[in-house]
Design a protein around this motif. Structure first.
Motif, mmCIF file in Angstrom:
data_model
loop_
_atom_site.group_PDB
_atom_site.id
_atom_site.type_symbol
_atom_site.label_atom_id
_atom_site.label_comp_id
_atom_site.label_asym_id
_atom_site.label_seq_id
_atom_site.Cartn_x
_atom_site.Cartn_y
_atom_site.Cartn_z
ATOM 1 N N SER A 78 14.401 33.300 49.380
ATOM 2 C CA SER A 78 14.428 32.508 50.616
ATOM 3 C C SER A 78 14.769 33.386 51.819
ATOM 4 N N LEU A 114 18.820 27.690 49.681
ATOM 5 C CA LEU A 114 18.761 29.063 50.200
ATOM 6 C C LEU A 114 19.330 30.084 49.232
ATOM 7 N N TYR A 177 12.302 24.539 55.694
ATOM 8 C CA TYR A 177 13.755 24.395 55.715
ATOM 9 C C TYR A 177 14.313 24.840 57.064
#
Length: 480
Positions: A78, A114, A177
């Motif tokens: 991520s 994350l 996100y």
């Protein structure tokens, strides 16, 4: 997004888990200085000690450097997507993205997505939510910097930070996100980005091997121009804090390092939020602009390639000096031998080139002053430059004094900020007053320059006029 909370009381446990070793020192709340490091017993480093006592050791794997960020990107998919989307722009930029990620991971509002937390996730929560540097001041507080050397610097920095945050939101629009956090929910705002920059600037330091880095634990050590400790990296890549040779610190006294003894008062305030009243460094830096009626103004700026500045320094002996290579460029014209040409390369591209006496000096290996020193009219060029410096410093002093006259009262801003801004104004006023006197003495008639040139009677009227007349004045100073 709410910040996570990590109490300094939890720091010893965190240190044990992450192999951070405090040796005969501890973190304490020091009145008026925030958290710092104090001695737990009397400490002494003799001049003849082969190795100074070690006070703090931080392992290599939690030193936040660009290498640490790159390694984290390899381990966390991520974060790698975040870093790739923005573009690995600089050490500072990469570290700010890492800190942004830790801010999210440490937040009570974080719901996953994350990757796992890191030692920095918890440590980030101990970092302050307010840093007393000017980019985090209120508008009213910033007005106390009016016409100081910091006014334009802070304004420019805030403009850059705003542009960076806008670019960040645009770059992350395809990452769902982060797009939600920055754009839709606005859980992360420009104020967060300004804070991350403030944390980096006020806490980063230059390590011999790792380069510009943030070091947990070491970043708690406060500044003193009479520092009792210094930091380094050992052969295992660990950051270490040593007691300075010849220094002794009594039990309960603070351990300090030097943030940079050559930094000007404005630099200290800009990066750390305070001015060291014990520092002997007296200097200020002013932005430069070409003369208003200079027909070569644009090409001069284009070839110079960076924002031109003038630095005024007052040495320990009280002698004022100035440094600013662009000043010489401001004062020269085509009649002197300065020329610009657009040159076409073999690949068809065009480049602007600067020439002095028909020699290409577009990318000089030396200062422009050194290049022109051999010219027979160099004394005139030097006089022109000094005249410009005198006018700029005189104008700056007038503006600085005028800027004191506003409606801001001591009770309307935080006391520490009022004090810091007042200190800066007093210091810069003193430097300018003494420098102007020194420059006036250099411009005044003397047989070596002005008497021979026969133009000393024309200087004073020019100094009282706008810089609009200067370029014409300089053009007349070429054939005496």
């Amino acid at each position: 997004m709410r910040r996570g909370h990590f109490s300094p009381d939890d720091l010893p446990a965190w240190s044990v888990l992450n192999d951070v070793a405090f040796v005969n020192v501890k973190v304490a709340d020091i009145k008026g200085r925030g958290y710092g490091l104090v001695a737990e017993r009397d400490l002494v480093a003799k001049d003849d000690d082969t190795e100074s006592p070690t006070l703090l050791t931080i392992p290599k794997d939690i030193i936040l450097s660009v290498k640490h960020v790159e390694q984290y990107a390899k381990e966390n998919k991520s974060f790698r997507q975040l870093l790739d989307a923005v573009g690995h722009q600089s050490t500072r930029g990469s570290i700010l993205l890492f800190l942004l990620t830790q801010q999210v991971l440490a937040s009570p509002d974080y719901e996953g997505g994350l990757g796992p937390s890191t030692p920095w996730t918890q440590y980030f929560s101990i970092l302050p939510t307010q840093v007393p540097i000017p980019t985090m001041w209120t508008e009213l507080e910033l007005s106390r910097l009016k016409n100081t050397s910091l006014e334009s610097a802070v304004s420019a920095k805030l403009t850059v930070l705003t542009r960076e945050f806008d670019d960040l939101r645009a770059s992350l629009s395809e990452l769902a996100y982060w797009n939600d956090l920055l754009t839709i929910d606005e859980a992360i705002t420009i104020r967060d980005w300004i804070l991350l920059d403030a944390l980096f600037r006020s806490r980063s330091l230059e390590l011999p091997k790792s380069g510009e880095s943030m070091v947990p634990g070491l970043d708690l050590v406060n500044h003193s121009s009479k520092a009792t400790a210094y930091y380094d990296e050992n052969d295992k890549g660990k950051a270490v804090l040593h007691l300075r040779e010849g220094c002794s610190v009594a039990r309960g006294d603070e351990i300090t390092i030097d943030y940079g003894r050559d930094k000007s008062p404005a630099e200290m305030l800009f990066s750390y939020g305070f001015i060291d009243i014990d520092s002997t460094t007296r200097s200020l830096t002013l932005p430069l602009e070409p003369l208003d009626d200079d027909p070569l103004a644009k090409p001069k700026l284009a070839v110079f390639g960076k924002p031109p500045k003038l630095q005024i320094t007052e040495g320990e002996s009280g002698v004022a000096r100035w440094n600013g290579d662009f000043v010489y460029l401001m004062c020269l014209n085509e009649e002197d031998g300065l020329d610009f040409k657009v040159v076409q390369e073999t690949n068809g591209s065009n480049h602007l080139k600067m020439f002095w006496q028909d020699s290409d000096i577009t990318n000089p290996s030396d200062t422009f002053k050194s290049i022109i020193q051999g010219h027979e009219l160099y004394p005139i060029f030097e006089l022109r430059a000094l005249t410009v410096v005198l006018i700029i410093t005189s104008h700056q002093l007038e503006e600085l004094v005028a800027g004191q006259e506003n409606n801001v009262t001591p009770g309307s801003v935080r006391p520490e900020i009022w004090q810091a801004a007042t200190q800066l104004r007093l210091i810069e006023t003193s430097i300018l007053e003494r420098s102007i006197k020194a420059f006036e003495d250099q411009v005044s008639p003397n047989p070596g320059v002005l008497g021979v040139l026969g133009i000393h009677n024309t200087i004073n009227p020019v100094l009282q006029q706008s810089t609009i007349t200067l370029y014409e004045f300089f053009s007349s100073m070429e054939c005496y």
